[in-house]
Design a protein around this motif. Structure first.
Motif, PDB file in Angstrom:
ATOM      1  N   LEU A  20       0.829  -1.199   0.000  1.00  0.00           N
ATOM      2  CA  LEU A  20       0.000   0.000   0.000  1.00  0.00           C
ATOM      3  C   LEU A  20       0.870   1.258   0.000  1.00  0.00           C
ATOM      4  O   LEU A  20       0.662   2.172  -0.798  1.00  0.00           O
ATOM      5  N   ILE A  21       1.873   1.302   0.886  1.00  0.00           N
ATOM      6  CA  ILE A  21       2.765   2.457   0.945  1.00  0.00           C
ATOM      7  C   ILE A  21       3.503   2.614  -0.375  1.00  0.00           C
ATOM      8  O   ILE A  21       3.657   3.722  -0.891  1.00  0.00           O
ATOM      9  N   SER A  22       3.944   1.518  -0.965  1.00  0.00           N
ATOM     10  CA  SER A  22       4.647   1.575  -2.254  1.00  0.00           C
ATOM     11  C   SER A  22       3.746   2.103  -3.361  1.00  0.00           C
ATOM     12  O   SER A  22       4.213   2.748  -4.292  1.00  0.00           O
ATOM     13  N   THR A  23       2.465   1.842  -3.258  1.00  0.00           N
ATOM     14  CA  THR A  23       1.507   2.341  -4.240  1.00  0.00           C
ATOM     15  C   THR A  23       1.305   3.846  -4.091  1.00  0.00           C
ATOM     16  O   THR A  23       1.187   4.562  -5.079  1.00  0.00           O
ATOM     17  N   LEU A  24       1.293   4.338  -2.870  1.00  0.00           N
ATOM     18  CA  LEU A  24       1.039   5.753  -2.614  1.00  0.00           C
ATOM     19  C   LEU A  24       2.285   6.623  -2.754  1.00  0.00           C
ATOM     20  O   LEU A  24       2.222   7.728  -3.280  1.00  0.00           O
ATOM     21  N   VAL A  25       3.417   6.137  -2.269  1.00  0.00           N
ATOM     22  CA  VAL A  25       4.645   6.935  -2.219  1.00  0.00           C
ATOM     23  C   VAL A  25       5.610   6.457  -3.299  1.00  0.00           C
ATOM     24  O   VAL A  25       5.988   5.288  -3.336  1.00  0.00           O
ATOM     25  N   ASN A  46       2.622   9.266  -5.853  1.00  0.00           N
ATOM     26  CA  ASN A  46       2.095   8.777  -7.124  1.00  0.00           C
ATOM     27  C   ASN A  46       0.755   9.415  -7.472  1.00  0.00           C
ATOM     28  O   ASN A  46       0.084   8.977  -8.401  1.00  0.00           O
ATOM     29  N   PHE A  47       0.377  10.443  -6.750  1.00  0.00           N
ATOM     30  CA  PHE A  47      -0.883  11.143  -6.969  1.00  0.00           C
ATOM     31  C   PHE A  47      -0.685  12.579  -6.502  1.00  0.00           C
ATOM     32  O   PHE A  47       0.212  12.866  -5.718  1.00  0.00           O
ATOM     33  N   PRO A  48      -1.484  13.511  -6.972  1.00  0.00           N
ATOM     34  CA  PRO A  48      -1.320  14.905  -6.536  1.00  0.00           C
ATOM     35  C   PRO A  48      -1.803  15.117  -5.106  1.00  0.00           C
ATOM     36  O   PRO A  48      -2.765  14.499  -4.666  1.00  0.00           O
ATOM     37  N   VAL A  49      -1.082  15.973  -4.377  1.00  0.00           N
ATOM     38  CA  VAL A  49      -1.476  16.406  -3.039  1.00  0.00           C
ATOM     39  C   VAL A  49      -1.514  17.928  -3.043  1.00  0.00           C
ATOM     40  O   VAL A  49      -0.930  18.570  -3.905  1.00  0.00           O
ATOM     41  N   TYR A  50      -2.219  18.518  -2.095  1.00  0.00           N
ATOM     42  CA  TYR A  50      -2.310  19.973  -2.014  1.00  0.00           C
ATOM     43  C   TYR A  50      -1.338  20.508  -0.977  1.00  0.00           C
ATOM     44  O   TYR A  50      -1.288  20.022   0.144  1.00  0.00           O
ATOM     45  N   LYS A  51      -0.559  21.492  -1.384  1.00  0.00           N
ATOM     46  CA  LYS A  51       0.344  22.192  -0.475  1.00  0.00           C
ATOM     47  C   LYS A  51       0.320  23.661  -0.854  1.00  0.00           C
ATOM     48  O   LYS A  51       0.537  24.008  -2.010  1.00  0.00           O
ATOM     49  N   ASP A  52       0.036  24.502   0.112  1.00  0.00           N
ATOM     50  CA  ASP A  52      -0.035  25.951  -0.110  1.00  0.00           C
ATOM     51  C   ASP A  52      -1.006  26.308  -1.232  1.00  0.00           C
ATOM     52  O   ASP A  52      -0.741  27.185  -2.046  1.00  0.00           O
ATOM     53  N   GLU A  55      -1.608  22.083  -6.345  1.00  0.00           N
ATOM     54  CA  GLU A  55      -1.527  20.645  -6.511  1.00  0.00           C
ATOM     55  C   GLU A  55      -0.088  20.290  -6.880  1.00  0.00           C
ATOM     56  O   GLU A  55       0.443  20.783  -7.873  1.00  0.00           O
ATOM     57  N   VAL A  56       0.567  19.458  -6.069  1.00  0.00           N
ATOM     58  CA  VAL A  56       1.951  19.054  -6.316  1.00  0.00           C
ATOM     59  C   VAL A  56       2.074  17.545  -6.131  1.00  0.00           C
ATOM     60  O   VAL A  56       1.204  16.908  -5.541  1.00  0.00           O
ATOM     61  N   ARG A  57       3.157  16.988  -6.629  1.00  0.00           N
ATOM     62  CA  ARG A  57       3.429  15.562  -6.437  1.00  0.00           C
ATOM     63  C   ARG A  57       4.671  15.328  -5.593  1.00  0.00           C
ATOM     64  O   ARG A  57       4.991  14.193  -5.264  1.00  0.00           O
ATOM     65  N   GLU A  58       5.363  16.417  -5.240  1.00  0.00           N
ATOM     66  CA  GLU A  58       6.553  16.300  -4.400  1.00  0.00           C
ATOM     67  C   GLU A  58       6.511  17.376  -3.328  1.00  0.00           C
ATOM     68  O   GLU A  58       6.162  18.519  -3.595  1.00  0.00           O
ATOM     69  N   ILE A  59       6.873  16.984  -2.119  1.00  0.00           N
ATOM     70  CA  ILE A  59       6.923  17.912  -0.995  1.00  0.00           C
ATOM     71  C   ILE A  59       8.339  17.895  -0.447  1.00  0.00           C
ATOM     72  O   ILE A  59       8.899  16.820  -0.173  1.00  0.00           O
TER      73      ILE A  59
END
Length: 76
Positions: A20-25, A46-52, A55-59
């Motif tokens: 599961l973690i490998s699928t998400l990260v 592996n999916f977009p996340v919201y930061k500030d 929509e980004v894929r890397e934090i």
């Protein structure tokens, strides 16, 4: 919803959790030991996340712009 998640997580095998973690990260970068008080340098998903509001894929994680939160969960 949380209760159902906890019940499902409790019966999930370690191998399934890892999958599961490998699928998400996609990728995690860490600092060499002793280089930083916070070991995580960045995370790619592996999916977009919201930061500030974007929509980004890397934090990128650093001590000056992030707040670390610790949560302790227990079952009654």
């Amino acid at each position: 919803m949380v209760r159902e998640h906890n019940e499902l997580y409790d019966i999930t095998s370690d191998e399934e959790k890892k999958e599961l973690i490998s699928t998400l990260v996609k990728e995690i970068q860490i600092y060499p030991e002793g280089e930083s008080a916070m070991p995580l340098k960045s995370m790619k998903f592996n999916f977009p996340v919201y930061k500030d509001g974007k929509e980004v894929r890397e934090i990128f994680l650093n001590n000056s712009t992030n707040v670390e939160t610790l949560v302790s969960l227990y079952r009654k």
